[in-house]
Design a protein around this motif. Sequence first.
Motif, PDB file in Angstrom:
ATOM      1  N   PHE A 150       0.826  -1.205   0.000  1.00 28.00           N
ATOM      2  CA  PHE A 150       0.000   0.000   0.000  1.00 28.00           C
ATOM      3  C   PHE A 150       0.859   1.254   0.000  1.00 28.00           C
ATOM      4  CE2 PHE A 150      -2.198   3.422   2.209  1.00 28.00           C
ATOM      5  CZ  PHE A 150      -3.402   3.479   1.525  1.00 28.00           C
ATOM      6  N   PHE A 151       1.816   1.331   0.933  1.00 30.23           N
ATOM      7  CA  PHE A 151       2.637   2.536   1.034  1.00 30.23           C
ATOM      8  C   PHE A 151       3.570   2.684  -0.159  1.00 30.23           C
ATOM      9  CE2 PHE A 151       1.640   2.121   5.651  1.00 30.23           C
ATOM     10  CZ  PHE A 151       0.980   3.324   5.773  1.00 30.23           C
ATOM     11  N   ASP A 152       4.049   1.575  -0.674  1.00 28.59           N
ATOM     12  CA  ASP A 152       4.915   1.628  -1.847  1.00 28.59           C
ATOM     13  C   ASP A 152       4.137   2.182  -3.036  1.00 28.59           C
ATOM     14  OD1 ASP A 152       7.373   1.170  -3.205  1.00 28.59           O
ATOM     15  OD2 ASP A 152       6.477  -0.584  -4.166  1.00 28.59           O
ATOM     16  N   GLU A 153       2.888   1.729  -3.183  1.00 29.03           N
ATOM     17  CA  GLU A 153       2.035   2.185  -4.278  1.00 29.03           C
ATOM     18  C   GLU A 153       1.651   3.644  -4.093  1.00 29.03           C
ATOM     19  OE1 GLU A 153       0.729   1.092  -7.828  1.00 29.03           O
ATOM     20  OE2 GLU A 153       1.075  -0.548  -6.442  1.00 29.03           O
ATOM     21  N   LEU A 154       1.307   4.001  -2.881  1.00 31.93           N
ATOM     22  CA  LEU A 154       0.844   5.344  -2.570  1.00 31.93           C
ATOM     23  C   LEU A 154       1.957   6.385  -2.668  1.00 31.93           C
ATOM     24  CD1 LEU A 154      -1.569   7.071  -1.546  1.00 31.93           C
ATOM     25  CD2 LEU A 154      -0.762   6.612   0.764  1.00 31.93           C
ATOM     26  N   LEU A 155       3.074   6.108  -2.050  1.00 31.93           N
ATOM     27  CA  LEU A 155       4.129   7.102  -1.945  1.00 31.93           C
ATOM     28  C   LEU A 155       5.056   7.149  -3.154  1.00 31.93           C
ATOM     29  CD1 LEU A 155       5.095   6.674   1.816  1.00 31.93           C
ATOM     30  CD2 LEU A 155       3.401   8.176   0.789  1.00 31.93           C
ATOM     31  N   ASN A 156       5.255   6.010  -3.790  1.00 34.16           N
ATOM     32  CA  ASN A 156       6.132   5.994  -4.966  1.00 34.16           C
ATOM     33  C   ASN A 156       5.367   6.118  -6.275  1.00 34.16           C
ATOM     34  OD1 ASN A 156       8.543   5.805  -3.505  1.00 34.16           O
ATOM     35  ND2 ASN A 156       8.284   3.600  -3.253  1.00 34.16           N
ATOM     36  N   LYS A 157       4.050   6.238  -6.197  1.00 30.77           N
ATOM     37  CA  LYS A 157       3.207   6.620  -7.329  1.00 30.77           C
ATOM     38  C   LYS A 157       3.405   5.719  -8.541  1.00 30.77           C
ATOM     39  CE  LYS A 157       5.303  10.516  -7.170  1.00 30.77           C
ATOM     40  NZ  LYS A 157       6.110  10.285  -5.981  1.00 30.77           N
ATOM     41  N   LYS A 158       3.298   4.411  -8.366  1.00 36.09           N
ATOM     42  CA  LYS A 158       3.553   3.500  -9.476  1.00 36.09           C
ATOM     43  C   LYS A 158       2.331   3.279 -10.363  1.00 36.09           C
ATOM     44  CE  LYS A 158       7.363   0.949  -7.362  1.00 36.09           C
ATOM     45  NZ  LYS A 158       7.863  -0.377  -6.953  1.00 36.09           N
ATOM     46  N   SER A 159       1.134   3.505  -9.838  1.00 34.25           N
ATOM     47  CA  SER A 159      -0.067   3.224 -10.619  1.00 34.25           C
ATOM     48  C   SER A 159      -0.961   4.448 -10.761  1.00 34.25           C
ATOM     49  CB  SER A 159      -0.882   2.099  -9.963  1.00 34.25           C
ATOM     50  OG  SER A 159      -0.175   0.898  -9.979  1.00 34.25           O
ATOM     51  N   GLU A 160      -1.336   4.758 -12.012  1.00 31.09           N
ATOM     52  CA  GLU A 160      -2.304   5.818 -12.245  1.00 31.09           C
ATOM     53  C   GLU A 160      -3.662   5.351 -11.752  1.00 31.09           C
ATOM     54  OE1 GLU A 160      -4.321   7.085 -16.220  1.00 31.09           O
ATOM     55  OE2 GLU A 160      -2.523   8.312 -16.009  1.00 31.09           O
ATOM     56  N   GLY A 161      -4.365   6.242 -11.088  1.00 29.16           N
ATOM     57  CA  GLY A 161      -5.690   5.906 -10.608  1.00 29.16           C
ATOM     58  C   GLY A 161      -5.717   5.288  -9.224  1.00 29.16           C
ATOM     59  N   THR A 185     -13.785  13.993 -12.799  1.00 25.58           N
ATOM     60  CA  THR A 185     -12.439  13.617 -12.353  1.00 25.58           C
ATOM     61  C   THR A 185     -11.488  14.783 -12.557  1.00 25.58           C
ATOM     62  OG1 THR A 185     -12.796  11.281 -12.875  1.00 25.58           O
ATOM     63  CG2 THR A 185     -10.508  12.023 -12.679  1.00 25.58           C
ATOM     64  N   VAL A 186     -10.845  15.209 -11.467  1.00 28.49           N
ATOM     65  CA  VAL A 186      -9.916  16.332 -11.514  1.00 28.49           C
ATOM     66  C   VAL A 186      -8.481  15.837 -11.669  1.00 28.49           C
ATOM     67  CG1 VAL A 186      -8.955  18.285 -10.227  1.00 28.49           C
ATOM     68  CG2 VAL A 186     -11.414  17.816 -10.153  1.00 28.49           C
ATOM     69  N   ASP A 187      -8.124  14.799 -10.902  1.00 26.27           N
ATOM     70  CA  ASP A 187      -6.743  14.312 -10.921  1.00 26.27           C
ATOM     71  C   ASP A 187      -6.708  12.804 -10.674  1.00 26.27           C
ATOM     72  OD1 ASP A 187      -3.978  13.833 -10.504  1.00 26.27           O
ATOM     73  OD2 ASP A 187      -3.696  15.879  -9.822  1.00 26.27           O
ATOM     74  N   LYS A 188      -6.191  12.045 -11.656  1.00 24.38           N
ATOM     75  CA  LYS A 188      -6.095  10.591 -11.526  1.00 24.38           C
ATOM     76  C   LYS A 188      -4.862  10.162 -10.742  1.00 24.38           C
ATOM     77  CE  LYS A 188      -8.580   9.378 -15.763  1.00 24.38           C
ATOM     78  NZ  LYS A 188      -8.479   8.664 -17.065  1.00 24.38           N
ATOM     79  N   ASN A 189      -3.948  11.092 -10.516  1.00 24.35           N
ATOM     80  CA  ASN A 189      -2.741  10.808  -9.746  1.00 24.35           C
ATOM     81  C   ASN A 189      -2.649  11.764  -8.568  1.00 24.35           C
ATOM     82  OD1 ASN A 189      -1.308   8.622 -11.172  1.00 24.35           O
ATOM     83  ND2 ASN A 189      -1.314  10.071 -12.869  1.00 24.35           N
ATOM     84  N   PHE A 190      -3.739  11.857  -7.829  1.00 26.06           N
ATOM     85  CA  PHE A 190      -3.808  12.809  -6.726  1.00 26.06           C
ATOM     86  C   PHE A 190      -2.773  12.506  -5.644  1.00 26.06           C
ATOM     87  CE2 PHE A 190      -5.966  14.338  -2.755  1.00 26.06           C
ATOM     88  CZ  PHE A 190      -5.781  15.687  -3.010  1.00 26.06           C
ATOM     89  N   GLY A 191      -2.441  11.229  -5.472  1.00 26.19           N
ATOM     90  CA  GLY A 191      -1.437  10.856  -4.474  1.00 26.19           C
ATOM     91  C   GLY A 191      -0.107  11.528  -4.721  1.00 26.19           C
ATOM     92  N   SER A 192       0.244  11.729  -5.988  1.00 28.75           N
ATOM     93  CA  SER A 192       1.527  12.363  -6.307  1.00 28.75           C
ATOM     94  C   SER A 192       1.553  13.820  -5.869  1.00 28.75           C
ATOM     95  CB  SER A 192       1.806  12.273  -7.810  1.00 28.75           C
ATOM     96  OG  SER A 192       0.870  13.037  -8.545  1.00 28.75           O
ATOM     97  N   LYS A 193       0.369  14.463  -5.834  1.00 33.74           N
ATOM     98  CA  LYS A 193       0.297  15.854  -5.373  1.00 33.74           C
ATOM     99  C   LYS A 193       0.492  15.912  -3.854  1.00 33.74           C
ATOM    100  CE  LYS A 193      -0.949  17.685  -9.388  1.00 33.74           C
ATOM    101  NZ  LYS A 193      -1.164  16.465 -10.190  1.00 33.74           N
ATOM    102  N   ILE A 194      -0.050  14.917  -3.158  1.00 32.32           N
ATOM    103  CA  ILE A 194       0.066  14.896  -1.705  1.00 32.32           C
ATOM    104  C   ILE A 194       1.490  14.565  -1.272  1.00 32.32           C
ATOM    105  CG2 ILE A 194      -0.682  13.732   0.410  1.00 32.32           C
ATOM    106  CD1 ILE A 194      -3.375  13.296  -0.831  1.00 32.32           C
ATOM    107  N   PHE A 195       2.058  13.532  -1.890  1.00 31.27           N
ATOM    108  CA  PHE A 195       3.379  13.060  -1.458  1.00 31.27           C
ATOM    109  C   PHE A 195       4.488  13.527  -2.379  1.00 31.27           C
ATOM    110  CE2 PHE A 195       0.270  10.072   0.268  1.00 31.27           C
ATOM    111  CZ  PHE A 195       0.636  10.079   1.609  1.00 31.27           C
TER     112      PHE A 195
END
Length: 199
Positions: A150-161, A185-195
């Motif tokens: 989960f954290f690897d996916e979330l923080l390293n942004k490996k998957s769009e959506g 839909t505003v941002d499909k990679n919103f996690g990348s904006k946070i982290f």
Amino acid sequence: MKKIIGIITVCAVMMLSGCQVNKKAQIKALADCEYDVESVDQVKFNGKSLDSFKGSDGNYNMSSIASLAMALFSKELPLEGKVNLKITNPEVQKAAFNSLKYVIEIQNSPLFEGTVDQNVNLNQGESTIVPMTFKANIFNKAKENGFDKFFDELLNKKSEGFMVLKIKPSIRIAGQNIYYPSYITVDKNFGSKIFKLFK
């Protein structure tokens, strides 16, 4: 008398018809606006700023967030921050709304839902910033997927959506909020904006 009633009826029908056309035009104007995440700030993860979780190599790793151990026992992993949403009207039709709903999803499942009330009136070419705050417990999502993955996916942004931001703006007609029929839909990679600190 019948003629007067007839005229009034015709006028009423024309007014209602005009209102429907105007309503459709206003709702279309909401869809035609451009929505972008200008920035995400005041971000805290487990009550701490993201700087405290940054590894020496600038990337996420489990050893760099060892302080989360206690949070795992308490089943609380709060993620919070403020999204600065930029809204731009590129069309001739004036765009106006007084409220919008927003949702943050992880893997197509709602993580946080909120509403912000702010009167916005945009002529062609005009823009404005609408702040939207969020705070959610991501513990269950992390547990479902496995914490490492989960954290690897979330923080390293490996998957769009993986983490998505959506909004649903509204217009006010006859004292009621009329929301756009579906979420935009505003941002499909919103996690990348946070982290963003983990680039």
